[in-house]
Design a protein around this motif. Structure first.
Motif, PDB file in Angstrom:
ATOM      1  N   UNK A   1     -24.458  26.411  -7.374  1.00 36.78           N
ATOM      2  CA  UNK A   1     -23.090  26.602  -6.923  1.00 36.78           C
ATOM      3  C   UNK A   1     -22.779  28.058  -6.627  1.00 36.78           C
ATOM      4  N   UNK A   2     -23.476  28.978  -7.274  1.00 29.42           N
ATOM      5  CA  UNK A   2     -23.330  30.400  -6.977  1.00 29.42           C
ATOM      6  C   UNK A   2     -24.672  30.917  -6.497  1.00 29.42           C
ATOM      7  N   UNK A   3     -24.675  31.505  -5.323  1.00 26.43           N
ATOM      8  CA  UNK A   3     -25.919  31.963  -4.711  1.00 26.43           C
ATOM      9  C   UNK A   3     -25.814  33.460  -4.435  1.00 26.43           C
ATOM     10  N   UNK A   4     -26.585  34.248  -5.162  1.00 22.83           N
ATOM     11  CA  UNK A   4     -26.610  35.693  -4.946  1.00 22.83           C
ATOM     12  C   UNK A   4     -27.659  36.039  -3.906  1.00 22.83           C
ATOM     13  N   UNK A   5     -27.366  37.057  -3.105  1.00 23.39           N
ATOM     14  CA  UNK A   5     -28.304  37.496  -2.077  1.00 23.39           C
ATOM     15  C   UNK A   5     -28.055  38.966  -1.773  1.00 23.39           C
ATOM     16  N   UNK A   6     -28.965  39.549  -1.002  1.00 26.45           N
ATOM     17  CA  UNK A   6     -28.783  40.924  -0.555  1.00 26.45           C
ATOM     18  C   UNK A   6     -29.567  41.956  -1.328  1.00 26.45           C
ATOM     19  N   UNK A  12     -33.757  56.037  -4.375  1.00 22.95           N
ATOM     20  CA  UNK A  12     -32.705  56.633  -5.193  1.00 22.95           C
ATOM     21  C   UNK A  12     -31.735  57.408  -4.297  1.00 22.95           C
ATOM     22  N   UNK A  13     -30.457  57.247  -4.584  1.00 22.71           N
ATOM     23  CA  UNK A  13     -29.420  57.862  -3.777  1.00 22.71           C
ATOM     24  C   UNK A  13     -28.923  56.983  -2.653  1.00 22.71           C
ATOM     25  N   UNK A  14     -29.626  55.896  -2.404  1.00 20.54           N
ATOM     26  CA  UNK A  14     -29.248  54.993  -1.333  1.00 20.54           C
ATOM     27  C   UNK A  14     -28.183  53.986  -1.747  1.00 20.54           C
ATOM     28  N   UNK A  15     -27.879  53.081  -0.821  1.00 22.20           N
ATOM     29  CA  UNK A  15     -26.841  52.077  -1.045  1.00 22.20           C
ATOM     30  C   UNK A  15     -27.368  50.683  -0.746  1.00 22.20           C
ATOM     31  N   UNK A  16     -26.717  49.715  -1.354  1.00 26.65           N
ATOM     32  CA  UNK A  16     -27.075  48.319  -1.154  1.00 26.65           C
ATOM     33  C   UNK A  16     -25.842  47.494  -1.461  1.00 26.65           C
ATOM     34  N   UNK A  17     -25.666  46.410  -0.731  1.00 26.53           N
ATOM     35  CA  UNK A  17     -24.574  45.487  -1.051  1.00 26.53           C
ATOM     36  C   UNK A  17     -25.153  44.109  -1.329  1.00 26.53           C
ATOM     37  N   UNK A  18     -24.834  43.594  -2.486  1.00 23.53           N
ATOM     38  CA  UNK A  18     -25.234  42.236  -2.826  1.00 23.53           C
ATOM     39  C   UNK A  18     -24.020  41.324  -2.733  1.00 23.53           C
ATOM     40  N   UNK A  19     -24.290  40.082  -2.383  1.00 22.13           N
ATOM     41  CA  UNK A  19     -23.236  39.104  -2.177  1.00 22.13           C
ATOM     42  C   UNK A  19     -23.474  37.887  -3.062  1.00 22.13           C
ATOM     43  N   UNK A  20     -22.406  37.176  -3.313  1.00 25.08           N
ATOM     44  CA  UNK A  20     -22.496  35.942  -4.086  1.00 25.08           C
ATOM     45  C   UNK A  20     -21.603  34.912  -3.400  1.00 25.08           C
ATOM     46  N   UNK A  21     -22.218  33.886  -2.871  1.00 26.16           N
ATOM     47  CA  UNK A  21     -21.486  32.830  -2.177  1.00 26.16           C
ATOM     48  C   UNK A  21     -21.392  31.596  -3.060  1.00 26.16           C
ATOM     49  N   UNK A  22     -20.207  31.029  -3.117  1.00 31.69           N
ATOM     50  CA  UNK A  22     -19.987  29.824  -3.914  1.00 31.69           C
ATOM     51  C   UNK A  22     -20.008  28.608  -3.013  1.00 31.69           C
ATOM     52  N   UNK A 106     -17.798  34.632 -21.786  1.00 28.29           N
ATOM     53  CA  UNK A 106     -16.652  34.146 -21.006  1.00 28.29           C
ATOM     54  C   UNK A 106     -17.078  33.416 -19.732  1.00 28.29           C
ATOM     55  N   UNK A 107     -18.284  33.711 -19.274  1.00 30.57           N
ATOM     56  CA  UNK A 107     -18.703  33.251 -17.948  1.00 30.57           C
ATOM     57  C   UNK A 107     -19.459  31.931 -18.064  1.00 30.57           C
ATOM     58  N   UNK A 108     -18.892  30.883 -17.483  1.00 29.32           N
ATOM     59  CA  UNK A 108     -19.458  29.540 -17.616  1.00 29.32           C
ATOM     60  C   UNK A 108     -20.405  29.178 -16.479  1.00 29.32           C
ATOM     61  N   UNK A 109     -20.228  29.824 -15.337  1.00 24.52           N
ATOM     62  CA  UNK A 109     -21.033  29.497 -14.163  1.00 24.52           C
ATOM     63  C   UNK A 109     -21.845  30.718 -13.748  1.00 24.52           C
ATOM     64  N   UNK A 110     -23.126  30.488 -13.461  1.00 25.29           N
ATOM     65  CA  UNK A 110     -24.031  31.589 -13.148  1.00 25.29           C
ATOM     66  C   UNK A 110     -24.853  31.298 -11.905  1.00 25.29           C
ATOM     67  N   UNK A 111     -25.082  32.340 -11.115  1.00 24.66           N
ATOM     68  CA  UNK A 111     -25.990  32.232  -9.991  1.00 24.66           C
ATOM     69  C   UNK A 111     -27.407  32.517 -10.439  1.00 24.66           C
ATOM     70  N   UNK A 112     -28.344  32.448  -9.506  1.00 22.20           N
ATOM     71  CA  UNK A 112     -29.752  32.553  -9.860  1.00 22.20           C
ATOM     72  C   UNK A 112     -30.260  33.995  -9.896  1.00 22.20           C
ATOM     73  N   UNK A 113     -29.510  34.948  -9.381  1.00 24.55           N
ATOM     74  CA  UNK A 113     -29.930  36.337  -9.448  1.00 24.55           C
ATOM     75  C   UNK A 113     -30.646  36.822  -8.201  1.00 24.55           C
ATOM     76  N   UNK A 114     -30.516  38.119  -7.941  1.00 18.46           N
ATOM     77  CA  UNK A 114     -31.203  38.751  -6.828  1.00 18.46           C
ATOM     78  C   UNK A 114     -31.763  40.089  -7.324  1.00 18.46           C
ATOM     79  N   UNK A 115     -33.004  40.380  -6.935  1.00 18.06           N
ATOM     80  CA  UNK A 115     -33.689  41.566  -7.451  1.00 18.06           C
ATOM     81  C   UNK A 115     -33.256  42.813  -6.684  1.00 18.06           C
ATOM     82  N   UNK A 116     -32.889  43.842  -7.430  1.00 24.23           N
ATOM     83  CA  UNK A 116     -32.598  45.155  -6.859  1.00 24.23           C
ATOM     84  C   UNK A 116     -33.579  46.142  -7.480  1.00 24.23           C
ATOM     85  N   UNK A 117     -34.320  46.828  -6.626  1.00 21.43           N
ATOM     86  CA  UNK A 117     -35.293  47.806  -7.093  1.00 21.43           C
ATOM     87  C   UNK A 117     -34.986  49.156  -6.460  1.00 21.43           C
TER      88      UNK A 117
END
Length: 120
Positions: A1-6, A12-22, A106-117
């Motif tokens: 139900x929750x899908x993380x991506x991105x 180091x010093x860079x940027x990244x945006x991760x998203x979570x779609x329900x 507190x958090x009942x619903x969880x997504x599967x996770x996305x790797x950030x390196x």
């Protein structure tokens, strides 16, 4: 139900945006949070945003560098990560809660996770 991506590899010093779609249900009335878990460490709180988007909280380690936001119309929450550090390397999870807070319980619903390196 929750899908993380991105997630991905960034210097180091860079940027990244991760998203979570329900999907399957609407989370527009839920608090949405981001947690992360590095190898050998416990899952830790990163950021959370209230159902209205009017309130946000951050872990001290990311405050000023990360920004959480949501697009309720698209049932999606974002985590913009700037000035990334090698210690930000982890699997990032999105989660939904009925109450606003940092505690993982507190958090009942969880997504599967996305790797950030983050490389040094």
């Amino acid at each position: 139900q929750l899908q993380a991506s991105g997630g991905g590899l960034v210097q180091a010093g860079g940027s990244l945006r991760v998203s979570c779609a329900a999907s399957g249900r609407t989370f527009s009335s839920y608090v949405m949070g981001w947690f992360r878990q590095a190898p050998g460490k416990e899952r830790e709180f990163v950021a959370a945003i209230s159902w209205s988007g009017g309130s946000t909280i951050y872990a001290d380690s990311v405050k000023g560098r990360f920004t959480v936001s949501r697009d309720s119309a698209k049932n999606t929450v974002f985590l913009q990560m700037n000035s990334l550090k090698p210690e930000d390397t982890a699997v990032y999870y999105c989660a939904a809660a009925a109450s606003f807070g940092r505690r993982r319980e507190l958090y009942a619903y969880w997504g599967q996770g996305t790797q950030v390196t983050v490389s040094s």
